[in-house]
Design an enzyme around this catalytic site. Structure first.
Site, PDB file in Angstrom:
ATOM      1  N   GLU A 102       0.797  -1.235   0.000  1.00 61.15           N
ATOM      2  CA  GLU A 102       0.000   0.000   0.000  1.00 61.15           C
ATOM      3  C   GLU A 102       0.829   1.284   0.000  1.00 61.15           C
ATOM      4  OE1 GLU A 102      -2.701  -0.494   3.314  1.00 61.15           O
ATOM      5  OE2 GLU A 102      -3.544  -2.319   2.467  1.00 61.15           O
ATOM      6  N   ASN A 139       2.082  -5.180  -3.198  1.00 62.45           N
ATOM      7  CA  ASN A 139       0.678  -5.486  -2.887  1.00 62.45           C
ATOM      8  C   ASN A 139      -0.086  -4.204  -2.597  1.00 62.45           C
ATOM      9  OD1 ASN A 139      -1.309  -7.608  -2.190  1.00 62.45           O
ATOM     10  ND2 ASN A 139      -1.148  -6.814  -0.097  1.00 62.45           N
ATOM     11  N   HIS A 145     -10.522  -5.931  -2.381  1.00 63.73           N
ATOM     12  CA  HIS A 145     -11.597  -5.760  -1.393  1.00 63.73           C
ATOM     13  C   HIS A 145     -12.739  -5.033  -2.095  1.00 63.73           C
ATOM     14  CE1 HIS A 145      -9.122  -7.079   1.945  1.00 63.73           C
ATOM     15  NE2 HIS A 145      -8.180  -6.211   1.615  1.00 63.73           N
ATOM     16  N   GLU A 167      -6.242 -10.620  -1.228  1.00 53.79           N
ATOM     17  CA  GLU A 167      -7.058 -10.395  -0.025  1.00 53.79           C
ATOM     18  C   GLU A 167      -8.538 -10.333  -0.392  1.00 53.79           C
ATOM     19  OE1 GLU A 167      -5.633  -6.989   2.224  1.00 53.79           O
ATOM     20  OE2 GLU A 167      -3.544  -7.530   1.856  1.00 53.79           O
ATOM     21  N   ASP A 201     -12.295 -10.209  -0.838  1.00 48.72           N
ATOM     22  CA  ASP A 201     -13.601 -10.303  -0.169  1.00 48.72           C
ATOM     23  C   ASP A 201     -14.563  -9.394  -0.919  1.00 48.72           C
ATOM     24  OD1 ASP A 201     -12.661  -7.836   0.863  1.00 48.72           O
ATOM     25  OD2 ASP A 201     -12.425  -8.612   2.898  1.00 48.72           O
TER      26      ASP A 201
HETATM   27  O1  9MR Z   1      -7.521  -8.032   8.466  1.00 53.34           O
HETATM   28  C1  9MR Z   1      -6.584  -7.209   9.125  1.00 53.34           C
HETATM   29  C2  9MR Z   1      -7.156  -6.692  10.416  1.00 53.34           C
HETATM   30  O2  9MR Z   1      -7.316  -7.778  11.336  1.00 53.34           O
HETATM   31  C3  9MR Z   1      -6.270  -5.636  11.008  1.00 53.34           C
HETATM   32  O3  9MR Z   1      -6.913  -5.067  12.130  1.00 53.34           O
HETATM   33  C4  9MR Z   1      -5.981  -4.591   9.976  1.00 53.34           C
HETATM   34  C5  9MR Z   1      -5.051  -3.553  10.536  1.00 53.34           C
HETATM   35  O4  9MR Z   1      -4.538  -2.698   9.595  1.00 53.34           O
HETATM   36  O5  9MR Z   1      -5.386  -5.167   8.848  1.00 53.34           O
HETATM   37  C6  9MR Z   1      -6.249  -6.050   8.198  1.00 53.34           C
HETATM   38  O6  9MR Z   1      -5.654  -6.554   7.022  1.00 53.34           O
HETATM   39  C7  9MR Z   1      -5.369  -5.568   6.035  1.00 53.34           C
HETATM   40  C8  9MR Z   1      -4.147  -6.063   5.281  1.00 53.34           C
HETATM   41  O7  9MR Z   1      -3.079  -6.279   6.156  1.00 53.34           O
HETATM   42  C9  9MR Z   1      -3.725  -5.047   4.214  1.00 53.34           C
HETATM   43  N1  9MR Z   1      -4.819  -4.726   3.351  1.00 53.34           N
HETATM   44  C10 9MR Z   1      -6.074  -4.351   3.990  1.00 53.34           C
HETATM   45  C11 9MR Z   1      -6.479  -5.416   4.998  1.00 53.34           C
HETATM   46  C12 9MR Z   1      -7.843  -5.106   5.569  1.00 53.34           C
HETATM   47  O8  9MR Z   1      -7.805  -3.941   6.312  1.00 53.34           O
END
Ligand code: 9MR
Length: 450
Positions: A162, A204, A241, A270, A272
């Site tokens: 990101e 990513n 997402h 990722e 969903d």
């Molecule tokens: O699913 C993850 C969640 O449990 C955490 O609280 C969050 C914190 O930033 O991160 C989520 O995963 C993220 C991933 O690492 C990067 N892309 C977005 C995902 C969803 O927020």
């Protein structure tokens, strides 16, 4: 039956091997392979994987683990490999939860995507307060240490996560890492390659799915630039997402194929999709079909197992409901995976098979047929006759490794070269993928009744 010149010597080799092992060997026509009944198995038929994010604290939840072990053959630690988890205090590394996930995956024959080495978010407090060359060195040290810890154990790494801005700029996101200099991303990739030369290194991001978006184009230009200058990058992860504000774009496949044309693999990392019922199912189907249509789309990872496991659970975005039941979206994904996909790196399609017969009365016959082949791996299919209660031993020669199986319950001996396959309720045909590491020999098979 036509045989390619290339396959003839291998048949001879396997025939003599099998003759020695089982006392008989004949050649016969290949059977058609059936549809697989789990996501991982269905994806493996086209050489792809199907993965999920996993949280270490759910590995004691039996429903969760039951679905994980049954359906998936790739795992991404959801939070456990992030910077705040692996280096909570500067220079003190903590791998307990991440190692637990890796150990679970290994024990189940699943592979692991590492996530993530360098990111503006989920930094530990000590790093948030850093800047300039101190931060640059701390970041590079983090990449080196963590990539070294997992050296040789991961399928791929999200090296940088990101780093691009949302909106219309197409440029980098402001962050403490970005302020250390625009070359921070390539520096991270070089450090990762030096630490673990054999894992795929990915960039990513999210909101990079729509080919017409400035952010997508910004990442594309970076990857193009990296490839032209020899910066080590192997893959691009599309988080994917989706919801009503960010729907599956109509040009999603174009995005995947355009990146792949730069000479990198693409992975859906990722996935969903918020929603329910048939509209959610058809959105999932479109995403899977896009990956299946792009040869360099290695596989798909969903961001959690049950809706209740999701970071945005109120949107019910996953393939299993809160009780672990399969949703309509599950079925559409499974069907789309079973429908197969393109892979032009498959050099030949042959229909040669060999059979091994157990000389004992009442024994069984295991028939091997070649599946797809790629530069780094090939598929094999086995059909058993004579009994429904079979035990097939599949022996591969080092440095070959079986990296996935479908329609069987498999265990390995300590060498990793001898796999024992038994029925798992999917019938009497099963398959596997062998990472060949340059050795294209067929495995040898023996069949016995269980
Ligand atoms: O699913 C993850 C969640 O449990 C955490 O609280 C969050 C914190 O930033 O991160 C989520 O995963 C993220 C991933 O690492 C990067 N892309 C977005 C995902 C969803 O927020």
């Amino acid at each position: 039956m036509p045989l390619t010149a290339k396959s003839v010597p291998r048949i001879a080799l396997v025939s003599s091997l099998l003759a020695a092992v089982a006392g008989a060997a004949v050649l016969m026509a290949a059977p058609a392979s059936g549809a697989a009944s789990t996501l991982g198995a269905a994806a493996a038929q086209s050489g792809r994987y199907f993965g999920t994010a996993v949280a270490a604290n759910k590995l004691s939840d039996q429903t969760y683990v039951g679905i994980l072990n049954r359906e998936f053959n790739m795992v991404t630690p959801e939070n456990e490999m992030k910077i705040d988890a692996t280096e909570p205090n500067q220079g003190q590394f903590s791998y307990g939860n991440a190692d637990r996930i890796v150990a679970h995956a290994k024990a189940q024959g699943m592979r692991v995507r590492g996530h993530t080495l360098a990111w503006y978010s989920q930094q530990p407090g000590w790093m948030q307060n850093m800047s300039g060359s101190t931060l640059r060195s701390a970041m590079l040290n983090h990449v080196t240490q963590v990539a070294t810890h997992y050296k040789g154990q991961l399928y791929s790494w999200d090296v940088v996560n990101e780093a691009f801005a949302d909106g219309n700029s197409g440029g980098r996101r402001d962050s403490n890492l970005q302020r250390t200099g625009n070359d921070w991303i390539e520096a991270a990739f070089r450090a990762a390659r030096a630490a673990d030369p054999n894992t795929k290194l990915c960039y990513n991001d999210y909101n990079t799915d729509d080919w017409g978006q400035a952010k997508t184009q910004g990442v594309y230009r970076m990857v193009q630039d990296f490839k032209s200058r020899g910066v080590p990058i192997d893959c691009v992860g599309f988080q994917s997402h989706f919801n009503s504000n960010s729907p599956v774009p109509s040009n999603y496949q174009t995005t995947l194929s355009s990146f792949a044309a730069l000479g990198v693999d693409v992975q859906i990392t990722e996935l969903d999709i918020e929603g329910s019922g048939s509209s959610q199912a058809s959105n999932y189907q479109r995403v899977v079909q896009a990956c299946m249509a792009v040869a360099r789309c290695n596989g798909i990872t969903v961001w959690g197992i049950r809706d209740s496991d999701s970071w945005r659970s109120s949107g019910t975005p996953l393939l299993f409901d809160g009780s672990g039941n399969k949703k309509a979206a599950y079925t559409s994904v499974l069907n789309a995976l079973n429908a197969g996909g393109t892979n032009p790196t498959d050099p030949t399609t042959t229909t040669t098979t060999t059979t091994t017969q157990n000389p004992q009365p009442g024994g069984c016959t295991a028939t091997y047929s070649e599946g797809q082949k790629w530069n780094d791996r090939f598929n094999g299919n086995v059909t058993v006759s004579g009994t429904d209660n079979w035990v097939v031993t599949v022996t591969v020669s080092s440095p070959q490794k079986v990296i996935s199986t479908w329609n069987t319950s498999a265990t390995w001996d300590s060498s990793g070269n001898v796999m024992t396959a038994r029925p798992n309720g999917s019938g009497n045909s099963f398959g596997f993928t062998i990472q060949h590491n340059g050795n294209w020999n067929w495995p040898s098979l023996t069949c016995s009744t269980g």
